[in-house]
Design a protein around this motif. Structure first.
Motif, PDB file in Angstrom:
ATOM      1  N   MET A 176       0.854  -1.191   0.000  1.00 36.69           N
ATOM      2  CA  MET A 176       0.000   0.000   0.000  1.00 36.69           C
ATOM      3  C   MET A 176       0.890   1.241   0.000  1.00 36.69           C
ATOM      4  O   MET A 176       1.818   1.353   0.812  1.00 36.69           O
ATOM      5  N   GLN A 177       0.614   2.159  -0.906  1.00 38.84           N
ATOM      6  CA  GLN A 177       1.350   3.419  -0.967  1.00 38.84           C
ATOM      7  C   GLN A 177       0.330   4.547  -0.878  1.00 38.84           C
ATOM      8  O   GLN A 177      -0.409   4.814  -1.820  1.00 38.84           O
ATOM      9  N   GLU A 178       0.290   5.163   0.281  1.00 37.31           N
ATOM     10  CA  GLU A 178      -0.736   6.181   0.558  1.00 37.31           C
ATOM     11  C   GLU A 178      -0.095   7.344   1.309  1.00 37.31           C
ATOM     12  O   GLU A 178       0.645   7.142   2.260  1.00 37.31           O
ATOM     13  N   THR A 179      -0.380   8.560   0.856  1.00 36.03           N
ATOM     14  CA  THR A 179       0.218   9.758   1.456  1.00 36.03           C
ATOM     15  C   THR A 179      -0.855  10.828   1.636  1.00 36.03           C
ATOM     16  O   THR A 179      -1.690  11.032   0.762  1.00 36.03           O
ATOM     17  N   GLU A 180      -0.803  11.500   2.772  1.00 37.15           N
ATOM     18  CA  GLU A 180      -1.684  12.642   3.009  1.00 37.15           C
ATOM     19  C   GLU A 180      -0.908  13.915   2.664  1.00 37.15           C
ATOM     20  O   GLU A 180       0.190  14.152   3.188  1.00 37.15           O
ATOM     21  N   TYR A 181      -1.458  14.719   1.748  1.00 40.61           N
ATOM     22  CA  TYR A 181      -0.797  15.957   1.353  1.00 40.61           C
ATOM     23  C   TYR A 181      -1.803  17.102   1.404  1.00 40.61           C
ATOM     24  O   TYR A 181      -2.734  17.159   0.605  1.00 40.61           O
ATOM     25  N   LYS A 182      -1.614  17.984   2.385  1.00 43.56           N
ATOM     26  CA  LYS A 182      -2.467  19.165   2.538  1.00 43.56           C
ATOM     27  C   LYS A 182      -3.958  18.811   2.534  1.00 43.56           C
ATOM     28  O   LYS A 182      -4.779  19.474   1.903  1.00 43.56           O
ATOM     29  N   GLY A 183      -4.274  17.727   3.218  1.00 43.80           N
ATOM     30  CA  GLY A 183      -5.677  17.328   3.357  1.00 43.80           C
ATOM     31  C   GLY A 183      -6.189  16.424   2.256  1.00 43.80           C
ATOM     32  O   GLY A 183      -7.333  15.954   2.316  1.00 43.80           O
ATOM     33  N   THR A 184      -5.368  16.163   1.229  1.00 45.35           N
ATOM     34  CA  THR A 184      -5.749  15.262   0.139  1.00 45.35           C
ATOM     35  C   THR A 184      -5.058  13.916   0.339  1.00 45.35           C
ATOM     36  O   THR A 184      -3.837  13.854   0.498  1.00 45.35           O
ATOM     37  N   LYS A 185      -5.835  12.849   0.319  1.00 48.76           N
ATOM     38  CA  LYS A 185      -5.265  11.510   0.413  1.00 48.76           C
ATOM     39  C   LYS A 185      -4.878  11.052  -0.987  1.00 48.76           C
ATOM     40  O   LYS A 185      -5.715  10.978  -1.882  1.00 48.76           O
ATOM     41  N   VAL A 186      -3.581  10.756  -1.171  1.00 50.50           N
ATOM     42  CA  VAL A 186      -3.051  10.316  -2.469  1.00 50.50           C
ATOM     43  C   VAL A 186      -2.742   8.825  -2.368  1.00 50.50           C
ATOM     44  O   VAL A 186      -1.967   8.398  -1.513  1.00 50.50           O
ATOM     45  N   ILE A 187      -3.339   8.024  -3.280  1.00 48.67           N
ATOM     46  CA  ILE A 187      -3.187   6.569  -3.219  1.00 48.67           C
ATOM     47  C   ILE A 187      -2.722   6.032  -4.569  1.00 48.67           C
ATOM     48  O   ILE A 187      -3.286   6.375  -5.616  1.00 48.67           O
ATOM     49  N   ASN A 188      -1.715   5.188  -4.521  1.00 48.62           N
ATOM     50  CA  ASN A 188      -1.240   4.476  -5.694  1.00 48.62           C
ATOM     51  C   ASN A 188      -2.121   3.236  -5.900  1.00 48.62           C
ATOM     52  O   ASN A 188      -2.216   2.380  -5.026  1.00 48.62           O
ATOM     53  N   ALA A 189      -2.744   3.126  -7.072  1.00 51.32           N
ATOM     54  CA  ALA A 189      -3.692   2.043  -7.340  1.00 51.32           C
ATOM     55  C   ALA A 189      -3.020   0.786  -7.888  1.00 51.32           C
ATOM     56  O   ALA A 189      -3.720  -0.145  -8.294  1.00 51.32           O
ATOM     57  N   TYR A 190      -1.702   0.722  -7.893  1.00 49.57           N
ATOM     58  CA  TYR A 190      -0.989  -0.390  -8.531  1.00 49.57           C
ATOM     59  C   TYR A 190      -1.606  -1.745  -8.191  1.00 49.57           C
ATOM     60  O   TYR A 190      -1.832  -2.059  -7.027  1.00 49.57           O
ATOM     61  N   GLY A 191      -1.850  -2.547  -9.231  1.00 53.57           N
ATOM     62  CA  GLY A 191      -2.518  -3.837  -9.023  1.00 53.57           C
ATOM     63  C   GLY A 191      -3.992  -3.599  -8.789  1.00 53.57           C
ATOM     64  O   GLY A 191      -4.734  -3.234  -9.699  1.00 53.57           O
ATOM     65  N   TYR A 192      -4.392  -3.766  -7.554  1.00 52.35           N
ATOM     66  CA  TYR A 192      -5.756  -3.378  -7.174  1.00 52.35           C
ATOM     67  C   TYR A 192      -5.805  -3.125  -5.674  1.00 52.35           C
ATOM     68  O   TYR A 192      -5.027  -3.679  -4.900  1.00 52.35           O
ATOM     69  N   LYS A 193      -6.695  -2.276  -5.269  1.00 49.83           N
ATOM     70  CA  LYS A 193      -6.981  -2.007  -3.860  1.00 49.83           C
ATOM     71  C   LYS A 193      -8.477  -1.772  -3.732  1.00 49.83           C
ATOM     72  O   LYS A 193      -9.120  -1.311  -4.672  1.00 49.83           O
ATOM     73  N   VAL A 194      -9.031  -2.038  -2.588  1.00 49.36           N
ATOM     74  CA  VAL A 194     -10.399  -1.643  -2.274  1.00 49.36           C
ATOM     75  C   VAL A 194     -10.317  -0.583  -1.197  1.00 49.36           C
ATOM     76  O   VAL A 194      -9.709  -0.797  -0.136  1.00 49.36           O
ATOM     77  N   ILE A 195     -10.852   0.587  -1.473  1.00 51.85           N
ATOM     78  CA  ILE A 195     -10.784   1.700  -0.535  1.00 51.85           C
ATOM     79  C   ILE A 195     -12.201   2.174  -0.190  1.00 51.85           C
ATOM     80  O   ILE A 195     -13.141   1.895  -0.916  1.00 51.85           O
ATOM     81  N   GLU A 196     -12.284   2.866   0.909  1.00 50.51           N
ATOM     82  CA  GLU A 196     -13.565   3.438   1.325  1.00 50.51           C
ATOM     83  C   GLU A 196     -13.452   4.962   1.300  1.00 50.51           C
ATOM     84  O   GLU A 196     -12.403   5.522   1.643  1.00 50.51           O
ATOM     85  N   PHE A 197     -14.521   5.609   0.872  1.00 53.90           N
ATOM     86  CA  PHE A 197     -14.533   7.059   0.735  1.00 53.90           C
ATOM     87  C   PHE A 197     -15.850   7.574   1.272  1.00 53.90           C
ATOM     88  O   PHE A 197     -16.904   6.989   1.028  1.00 53.90           O
ATOM     89  N   GLU A 198     -15.796   8.661   2.020  1.00 54.38           N
ATOM     90  CA  GLU A 198     -17.005   9.268   2.577  1.00 54.38           C
ATOM     91  C   GLU A 198     -17.154  10.695   2.103  1.00 54.38           C
ATOM     92  O   GLU A 198     -16.188  11.416   1.945  1.00 54.38           O
ATOM     93  N   LYS A 199     -18.382  11.077   1.875  1.00 55.77           N
ATOM     94  CA  LYS A 199     -18.669  12.477   1.547  1.00 55.77           C
ATOM     95  C   LYS A 199     -19.915  12.909   2.299  1.00 55.77           C
ATOM     96  O   LYS A 199     -20.945  12.238   2.252  1.00 55.77           O
TER      97      LYS A 199
END
Length: 199
Positions: A176-199
């Protein structure tokens, strides 16, 4: 608060290793799919057909099996779409390194973003989907894998909650390659991932 479960994928067609039954069981509860590039059109069609979920994608710096018809999928390169209550923006390709299609200079990418600014000022993006990463977030120093500096400015001004990219290969799709930058979550999708997102 709306919750979304999203399958993200890029760069390697690892899901072919699963049977149709395994795929349906493993991803039965996802809401939609995001493809971040360098996946063949046949593969995109296969995942869409098996999972029966909307698939939103951008191309990478490579396009495989382009003659395979996927007009029923949502290519959002250079576009903003409203989908399930989310505003999603997409940009394909990578930094220029061999002057072929789907490669852009910083200036070219700046002008591609500029075309969308009026719409972005009305309502900011929730999710940005790109092939290349922002500069110095998950990228590398060789020209082909450098990210775009202008993507950092995009984050500064428009503050999307989530940025999904591909292009940067990891040792394994389990990594998993995930970084928080100034409130934005940046995720590398390499291969596959299942993520959760809320709005």
């Amino acid at each position: 608060m709306q919750k979304y479960k999203i399958l993200i994928m890029s760069d390697t067609e690892i899901l072919k290793k699963f049977s149709v039954e395994q795929l349906k069981e493993r991803f039965s509860d996802i809401d939609f799919i995001l493809g971040a590039g360098d996946l063949s059109y046949e593969y995109l069609d296969y995942v869409f057909t098996v999972l029966n979920r909307d698939l939103i994608f951008v191309n990478g710096n490579h396009v495989y099996q382009r003659k395979h018809n996927i007009e029923f999928l949502k290519n959002i390169d250079g576009k903003i779409i409203n989908y399930k209550g989310l505003k999603i923006v997409g940009f394909d390709g990578s930094r220029v390194y061999s002057y072929k299609e789907h490669q852009y200079s910083e200036l070219q990418m700046f002008f591609r973003i500029l075309k969308l600014v009026p719409s972005l000022l009305i309502k900011k993006a929730d999710i940005v989907l790109t092939h290349a990463p922002p500069r110095r977030i998950h990228d590398k120093e060789e020209p082909v894998h450098k990210g775009f500096k202008v993507f950092l400015h995009f984050i500064d001004y428009f503050k999307p909650k989530l940025w999904i990219h591909g292009h940067i290969h990891l040792k394994s799709h389990f990594e998993m390659q995930e970084t928080e930058y100034k409130g934005t979550k940046v995720i590398n999708a390499y291969g596959y991932k299942v993520i959760e997102f809320e709005k």
